[in-house]
Design a protein around this motif. Structure first.
Motif, PDB file in Angstrom:
ATOM      1  N   HIS A  80       0.837  -1.210   0.000  1.00 49.50           N
ATOM      2  CA  HIS A  80       0.000   0.000   0.000  1.00 49.50           C
ATOM      3  C   HIS A  80       0.869   1.256   0.000  1.00 49.50           C
ATOM      4  CE1 HIS A  80      -3.780  -2.095   1.134  1.00 49.50           C
ATOM      5  NE2 HIS A  80      -2.949  -2.942   1.690  1.00 49.50           N
TER       6      HIS A  80
ATOM      7  N   ASN B 113      -4.393  -1.464  -2.790  1.00 52.58           N
ATOM      8  CA  ASN B 113      -3.074  -1.994  -3.146  1.00 52.58           C
ATOM      9  C   ASN B 113      -2.417  -1.067  -4.154  1.00 52.58           C
ATOM     10  OD1 ASN B 113      -4.105  -4.187  -1.761  1.00 52.58           O
ATOM     11  ND2 ASN B 113      -3.170  -5.677  -3.150  1.00 52.58           N
ATOM     12  N   SER B 114      -1.129  -0.862  -3.992  1.00 55.78           N
ATOM     13  CA  SER B 114      -0.432  -0.028  -4.966  1.00 55.78           C
ATOM     14  C   SER B 114       1.074  -0.207  -4.882  1.00 55.78           C
ATOM     15  CB  SER B 114      -0.769   1.448  -4.731  1.00 55.78           C
ATOM     16  OG  SER B 114       0.023   2.267  -5.563  1.00 55.78           O
TER      17      SER B 114
ATOM     18  N   LYS C 131       1.661  -6.800  -8.944  1.00 58.01           N
ATOM     19  CA  LYS C 131       2.193  -5.532  -9.467  1.00 58.01           C
ATOM     20  C   LYS C 131       1.778  -5.469 -10.926  1.00 58.01           C
ATOM     21  CE  LYS C 131       6.353  -2.756  -9.947  1.00 58.01           C
ATOM     22  NZ  LYS C 131       7.803  -2.660  -9.787  1.00 58.01           N
TER      23      LYS C 131
ATOM     24  N   GLU D 210      -9.896  -6.484  -7.977  1.00 57.68           N
ATOM     25  CA  GLU D 210     -10.106  -6.136  -6.575  1.00 57.68           C
ATOM     26  C   GLU D 210     -11.566  -5.792  -6.320  1.00 57.68           C
ATOM     27  OE1 GLU D 210      -7.371  -2.876  -6.330  1.00 57.68           O
ATOM     28  OE2 GLU D 210      -8.765  -1.462  -7.257  1.00 57.68           O
TER      29      GLU D 210
ATOM     30  N   THR E   5      -1.991  -1.585 -10.501  1.00 55.20           N
ATOM     31  CA  THR E   5      -1.469  -1.134  -9.202  1.00 55.20           C
ATOM     32  C   THR E   5      -0.183  -0.315  -9.343  1.00 55.20           C
ATOM     33  OG1 THR E   5      -0.270  -3.217  -8.898  1.00 55.20           O
ATOM     34  CG2 THR E   5      -2.461  -3.070  -7.924  1.00 55.20           C
TER      35      THR E   5
ATOM     36  N   HIS F  99      -2.361   3.034 -11.481  1.00 53.14           N
ATOM     37  CA  HIS F  99      -3.691   3.320 -10.931  1.00 53.14           C
ATOM     38  C   HIS F  99      -4.763   3.445 -12.017  1.00 53.14           C
ATOM     39  CE1 HIS F  99      -1.922   4.972  -6.872  1.00 53.14           C
ATOM     40  NE2 HIS F  99      -1.636   3.714  -7.105  1.00 53.14           N
TER      41      HIS F  99
END
Ligand SMILES: [Zn+2]
Lengths: 416, 99
Positions: A257, A302-303, B50, B55, B73, B76
């Motif tokens: 995150h 999530n990132s 990644k 989600e 992710t 974005h």
């Protein structure tokens, strides 16, 4: 390594400070190492340093995909403390704090540890009970802790608003006087310089792209600078732990995150301690340059992007202004984000894995900076002895199967 | 801030939603038969992709319904959203994964 002292400063002053040597080498990778550490953040560099210093391992490389001090080590809000609730956490964080207390001397590098005291505020009866319980638990574990009522908080930090009419009034706080802040990039640079002096190769701009295995055992890594063989691999990749784990076919209980932080314009000294609130969700300290350094919770999604959403910043500034109305005209200068590796129980993983010779140090989530020395010290032991030190044995990957979780959401809460 | 497309209400600001983490984690059909490792997998282990990631989101300040989103992710970027029970839209190639 040139030892830093007042005499070296004087000597270099005579030559106009033109002859300071580089703090560490930038060697080409060797074909093979005894131990490869993936990740040149504070934890990875500390691991390499203690492996060389405490365990006599000399053929070590630290592989960093970017540059030293470009990741979470220099993106956090530099808070150091050890007042965690459970015995397992108190032990490992307290070991870390004790190492912090001698660190500048040990690595001959000023990490500017400032033990100015850390307040964790309570805003409800539940908070008060939890805080008092934690103070008692800390004392039983030999960790310094005090309980302050609202007036005591005001005495310790005079600019705080303890008005009863606040939406979430300050009812008291835990205080750890030995807690404080340290200079974050000094920690990376200092460990790098000390590890380099012991022969550790620090290789920057070297991204690991694969983990080579044979018969269930690691044999090396593939990187953007070629293949490198290794007998053991320690992964200390924070937000990218899952990415490395996938290369080795391992599943982790981790989600990545963004965690955002921000600083204000520099102002005169106004707050000489660290104030944290899990309930209204903000933490504040003032840097030596005069900037207010602030942070709060993670972005929920999530990132891997090292940035988050603006509403998270708005929310924490709202909380900040309720606690410190005096800051209402202060302008914010910059915000940024780091990618944190959060674990379901808010506790780290320092562990062997199902792959022989592959070890993980991850899951520090939002609070890894304070643990840098202790984490490196324990992980070095784990790598050298091929089994965990008693301090990190409870933080194994297998706890997610046994159910022996170490739930530190309360003490970790907003605490970084 | 993300702009999220609710399949019922349309595009809204992220602040109207709550995050639900990885999508398509199926509940065990026969929980009594699960080994500890299988429980660990279901409860704790996460893919943490990644790149393009499926989600769950809850439109908590709107229609209060759960749905799924495909989002990158790293960038974005949101590719699309779909209702619970529906098949995800075809994922773009993982070319956008790296920085
Ligand atoms: Zn909706």
């Amino acid at each position: 390594m040139v030892k830093y002292s007042i005499f070296t400063i004087a000597r270099n002053a005579l030559t106009g400070h033109q002859n300071w040597p580089k703090q560490w080498r930038s060697p080409e990778p060797k074909p093979e190492y005894d131990v490869i550490i993936i990740g040149g953040g504070g934890h990875g560099l500390a691991t390499a340093y203690y492996l060389a210093k405490e365990h006599g391992v000399r053929n070590i490389a630290v592989l960093e995909k970017g540059w030293l001090g470009g990741g979470n080590t220099a993106r956090n809000t530099t808070i150091v403390r050890s007042n965690y609730l459970w015995d397992e956490s108190a032990a490992i964080y307290e070991k870390s704090l004790q190492l912090w207390e001698g660190l500048s001397q040990d690595i001959n590098y000023n990490v500017m540890l400032s033990q100015r005291g850390v307040l964790n505020l309570a805003h409800s009866l539940g908070d008060v009970r939890e805080g008092v319980r934690r103070v008692n638990a800390n004392r039983l574990n030999g960790v310094d802790a005090e309980w302050l009522d609202a007036e005591g908080v005001k005495n310790f930090c005079p600019i705080i608003n303890i008005s009863k009419s606040a939406r979430h009034p300050v009812l008291g706080a835990t205080l750890q006087r030995r807690g404080g802040v340290a200079r974050h990039d000094s920690v990376a640079w200092g460990y790098a310089r000390a590890a380099d002096a012991l022969g550790v190769d620090i290789i920057q701009n070297c991204e690991v792209t694969g983990i080579k295995r044979e018969g269930g055992k690691v044999t090396g890594v593939e990187t953007t600078r070629g293949d490198i063989a290794a007998k053991k691999i320690g992964v200390v990749a924070a937000g990218h732990s899952s990415v490395i784990a996938e290369m080795a076919g391992i599943r982790l209980p981790i989600t990545s995150h963004p965690l955002q932080a921000l600083v204000s314009e520099p102002i005169k000294p106004v707050i000489d301690c660290v104030v944290m609130s899990g309930a209204v969700h903000v933490y504040v300290s003032q840097s030596d340059k005069g900037e207010l350094v602030m942070g709060a919770g993670i972005d929920s999604f999530n990132s891997y992007a090292q940035r988050g959403s603006f509403h998270v910043i708005e929310h924490q500034l709202g909380a900040c202004l309720e606690l410190f109305p005096i800051f209402s005209r202060v302008r914010m200068m910059r915000t940024w984000g780091g990618i944190v590796d959060t674990c379901p129980d808010a506790s780290p993983i320092l562990s062997r894995t199902p792959v022989d010779g592959l070890y993980f140090n991850c899951g520090w989530g939002t609070g890894g900076f304070k643990a840098t020395p202790g984490s490196g010290w324990c992980f070095a032991h784990t790598l050298a002895k091929e089994e965990p030190h008693p301090l990190n044995a409870p933080f194994s990957l297998s706890r997610f199967e046994s159910g022996a979780l170490i739930d530190e959401h309360g003490a970790a809460g907003v605490a970084h | 801030m993300l702009n999220i497309d609710c399949p019922w209400c349309g595009k809204r600001h992220e602040t109207e939603f709550h995050y639900g983490g990885e999508a398509h984690i199926a509940r065990p059909e026969d929980p009594a038969k699960l080994e500890d490792t299988e429980w660990a997998e279901f409860l704790f282990m996460r893919t943490n992709t990644k790149g393009y990631f499926a989600e769950r989101w809850l439109h908590s300040h709107g229609c209060r319904r759960w749905f799924n989103v495909i989002r990158n992710t790293v960038t974005h970027d949101i590719v699309g959203s779909y209702k619970m029970g529906e098949k995800p839209p075809k994922l773009p190639k993982r070319t956008g994964d790296a920085k």
